[in-house]
Design a protein around this motif. Structure first.
Motif, PDB file in Angstrom:
ATOM      1  N   ILE A  93       0.847  -1.197   0.000  1.00 23.16           N
ATOM      2  CA  ILE A  93       0.000   0.000   0.000  1.00 23.16           C
ATOM      3  C   ILE A  93       0.879   1.243   0.000  1.00 23.16           C
ATOM      4  CG2 ILE A  93      -1.832  -1.145   1.304  1.00 23.16           C
ATOM      5  CD1 ILE A  93      -0.942   0.690   3.705  1.00 23.16           C
ATOM      6  N   ASN A  94       0.252   2.374  -0.228  1.00 22.64           N
ATOM      7  CA  ASN A  94       0.930   3.654  -0.070  1.00 22.64           C
ATOM      8  C   ASN A  94      -0.071   4.686   0.415  1.00 22.64           C
ATOM      9  OD1 ASN A  94       2.908   5.563  -0.055  1.00 22.64           O
ATOM     10  ND2 ASN A  94       2.877   5.952  -2.258  1.00 22.64           N
ATOM     11  N   ILE A  95       0.420   5.605   1.198  1.00 27.66           N
ATOM     12  CA  ILE A  95      -0.337   6.779   1.628  1.00 27.66           C
ATOM     13  C   ILE A  95       0.542   7.970   1.270  1.00 27.66           C
ATOM     14  CG2 ILE A  95      -1.372   8.034   3.557  1.00 27.66           C
ATOM     15  CD1 ILE A  95      -1.618   5.314   5.006  1.00 27.66           C
ATOM     16  N   ARG A  96       0.152   8.735   0.254  1.00 29.39           N
ATOM     17  CA  ARG A  96       0.994   9.828  -0.238  1.00 29.39           C
ATOM     18  C   ARG A  96       0.745  11.100   0.559  1.00 29.39           C
ATOM     19  NH1 ARG A  96      -0.344   6.993  -4.967  1.00 29.39           N
ATOM     20  NH2 ARG A  96       1.482   6.355  -6.176  1.00 29.39           N
ATOM     21  N   LYS A  97       1.766  11.492   1.328  1.00 27.12           N
ATOM     22  CA  LYS A  97       1.692  12.719   2.123  1.00 27.12           C
ATOM     23  C   LYS A  97       3.100  13.272   2.295  1.00 27.12           C
ATOM     24  CE  LYS A  97      -2.307  11.892   5.153  1.00 27.12           C
ATOM     25  NZ  LYS A  97      -2.739  11.873   6.575  1.00 27.12           N
ATOM     26  N   LYS A  98       3.189  14.523   2.739  1.00 24.51           N
ATOM     27  CA  LYS A  98       4.461  15.073   3.176  1.00 24.51           C
ATOM     28  C   LYS A  98       4.842  14.407   4.488  1.00 24.51           C
ATOM     29  CE  LYS A  98       4.871  18.132  -0.147  1.00 24.51           C
ATOM     30  NZ  LYS A  98       5.938  18.009  -1.173  1.00 24.51           N
ATOM     31  N   ALA A 144      11.197   4.160  -6.132  1.00 24.71           N
ATOM     32  CA  ALA A 144      11.221   4.995  -4.923  1.00 24.71           C
ATOM     33  C   ALA A 144      12.194   4.462  -3.888  1.00 24.71           C
ATOM     34  CB  ALA A 144       9.820   5.078  -4.324  1.00 24.71           C
ATOM     35  N   ALA A 145      12.628   3.212  -4.041  1.00 20.87           N
ATOM     36  CA  ALA A 145      13.599   2.623  -3.114  1.00 20.87           C
ATOM     37  C   ALA A 145      14.985   3.235  -3.268  1.00 20.87           C
ATOM     38  CB  ALA A 145      13.684   1.118  -3.330  1.00 20.87           C
ATOM     39  N   THR A 146      15.269   3.794  -4.440  1.00 22.47           N
ATOM     40  CA  THR A 146      16.614   4.314  -4.705  1.00 22.47           C
ATOM     41  C   THR A 146      16.638   5.793  -5.090  1.00 22.47           C
ATOM     42  OG1 THR A 146      16.394   3.505  -6.990  1.00 22.47           O
ATOM     43  CG2 THR A 146      17.512   2.061  -5.423  1.00 22.47           C
ATOM     44  N   GLN A 147      15.484   6.383  -5.367  1.00 23.95           N
ATOM     45  CA  GLN A 147      15.401   7.792  -5.742  1.00 23.95           C
ATOM     46  C   GLN A 147      14.175   8.427  -5.106  1.00 23.95           C
ATOM     47  OE1 GLN A 147      15.978   6.847 -10.234  1.00 23.95           O
ATOM     48  NE2 GLN A 147      16.641   8.950  -9.949  1.00 23.95           N
ATOM     49  N   ASP A 148      14.244   9.726  -4.893  1.00 25.17           N
ATOM     50  CA  ASP A 148      13.061  10.428  -4.404  1.00 25.17           C
ATOM     51  C   ASP A 148      12.149  10.734  -5.587  1.00 25.17           C
ATOM     52  OD1 ASP A 148      11.247  11.851  -2.823  1.00 25.17           O
ATOM     53  OD2 ASP A 148      12.193  13.742  -3.406  1.00 25.17           O
ATOM     54  N   GLY A 150       8.732  11.365  -4.963  1.00 23.68           N
ATOM     55  CA  GLY A 150       7.565  12.043  -4.414  1.00 23.68           C
ATOM     56  C   GLY A 150       6.430  11.140  -4.003  1.00 23.68           C
ATOM     57  N   THR A 151       6.743   9.889  -3.650  1.00 17.35           N
ATOM     58  CA  THR A 151       5.682   8.956  -3.277  1.00 17.35           C
ATOM     59  C   THR A 151       5.479   8.855  -1.767  1.00 17.35           C
ATOM     60  OG1 THR A 151       7.243   7.109  -3.305  1.00 17.35           O
ATOM     61  CG2 THR A 151       5.992   7.524  -5.313  1.00 17.35           C
ATOM     62  N   GLY A 152       6.265   9.584  -0.991  1.00 15.21           N
ATOM     63  CA  GLY A 152       6.124   9.540   0.460  1.00 15.21           C
ATOM     64  C   GLY A 152       7.269   8.788   1.116  1.00 15.21           C
ATOM     65  N   VAL A 153       7.722   9.306   2.254  1.00 15.30           N
ATOM     66  CA  VAL A 153       8.881   8.737   2.950  1.00 15.30           C
ATOM     67  C   VAL A 153       8.657   7.301   3.413  1.00 15.30           C
ATOM     68  CG1 VAL A 153      10.375   8.982   4.976  1.00 15.30           C
ATOM     69  CG2 VAL A 153       9.790  10.987   3.614  1.00 15.30           C
ATOM     70  N   PRO A 154       7.534   6.962   4.082  1.00 17.42           N
ATOM     71  CA  PRO A 154       7.362   5.579   4.556  1.00 17.42           C
ATOM     72  C   PRO A 154       7.389   4.556   3.416  1.00 17.42           C
ATOM     73  CG  PRO A 154       5.803   7.026   5.644  1.00 17.42           C
ATOM     74  CD  PRO A 154       6.417   7.824   4.543  1.00 17.42           C
ATOM     75  N   TYR A 155       6.758   4.871   2.302  1.00 17.46           N
ATOM     76  CA  TYR A 155       6.755   3.972   1.150  1.00 17.46           C
ATOM     77  C   TYR A 155       8.178   3.757   0.642  1.00 17.46           C
ATOM     78  CZ  TYR A 155       5.564   2.112  -3.475  1.00 17.46           C
ATOM     79  OH  TYR A 155       5.460   1.330  -4.608  1.00 17.46           O
TER      80      TYR A 155
END
Length: 252
Positions: A93-98, A144-148, A150-155
């Motif tokens: 899952i993902n929750i996209r937030k700052k 997102a595992a290797t680059q930012d 914008g999908t959220g830090v926890p993801y």
């Protein structure tokens, strides 16, 4: 030889998106499949589609993060086949937030499902994978595992941890006849990204950064997963296949 005949596969989160595409591709290639989803209606719908094509696929209502459901998955495979040849850890899952906007409950939920449940299921299925003697684990990670992106830090954290799990288990379990690899997609057209990709202000930067000038189709990810599940990829383990249309090498 390019088939999955006589192979037994478990695909978690198999009713939608990349998981569903993997179920369909594995079935087409001749595998016997068990797939999980949280909603019964999603399972029934896909089972009916597959049975109409005479494919061997069974759905199981299970939440990858719930211990009782994990045990139900293992028991079902043990009783039906007694071994497992392929494990595709796709549920997530993902929750996209700052970063500052997450509640503790939200970021723990993302990490529990994307990171801990993947490890737990892999550990619990190890005996059945070892019995196979020639088994494969494919973890669905993310760029997102290797680059930012914008999908959220926890993801991003959870997918980065998945990559290191992939590498570590590939070394530790090689002697058990288990190969472990990961696939890292860039933005892919799935029900989870459908709304986001409709937003012009989000879509344009993605297309601009991607040399192939489009997002991926779920079937394109499933093709890579299927190759890693085949015996033809027998000398590949501990690797992360980045499928991003060239995004990660596009500096400008």
């Amino acid at each position: 030889m390019w088939n999955l005949n006589n192979k037994i596969a478990l695909i978690t989160g198999g009713s939608k998106g990349i998981g569903k595409a993997c179920v369909e591709e594995f079935a087409r290639l001749g595998a016997s499949i068990i797939f999980t989803a949280r909603k019964k209606e999603d399972i029934v719908r896909l089972e009916n589609e597959l049975r109409a094509k005479n494919y061997d696929a069974t759905g199981l209502v299970a939440d990858a993060v719930v211990k009782e459901d994990q045990d139900k998955i293992i028991t079902t495979i043990q009783e039906k086949w007694g071994k497992l040849d392929i494990l595709v850890n796709n549920a997530g899952i993902n929750i996209r937030k700052k970063a500052l906007e997450y509640t503790e409950e939200e970021y723990r939920k993302v990490i529990e499902i994307n990171q801990f449940s993947v490890l737990e299921i892999s550990l619990k299925l190890h005996p059945l994978l070892k019995i196979s003697g020639n088994s494969k684990i494919i973890n669905i990670a993310s760029v997102a595992a290797t680059q930012d992106v914008g999908t959220g830090v926890p993801y991003a954290m959870s997918k980065a941890a998945m990559l290191q799990q992939t590498r570590s288990l590939a070394v530790e379990w090689a002697g058990d006849g288990i190969r472990v690899n990961a696939v890292s997609p860039w933005f892919t057209s799935t029900p989870l990204t459908k709304g986001l990709l409709k937003e012009e202000e989000r879509m344009q930067p993605i297309i601009r950064r991607t040399p192939l000038k489009r997002v991926a189709e779920a079937s394109e990810m499933a093709n890579i997963v299927a190759f890693l599940a085949m015996d033809q990829s027998s000398y590949i383990t501990g690797q992360n296949i980045i499928a991003d249309g060239g995004m990660s090498i596009n500096a400008i």
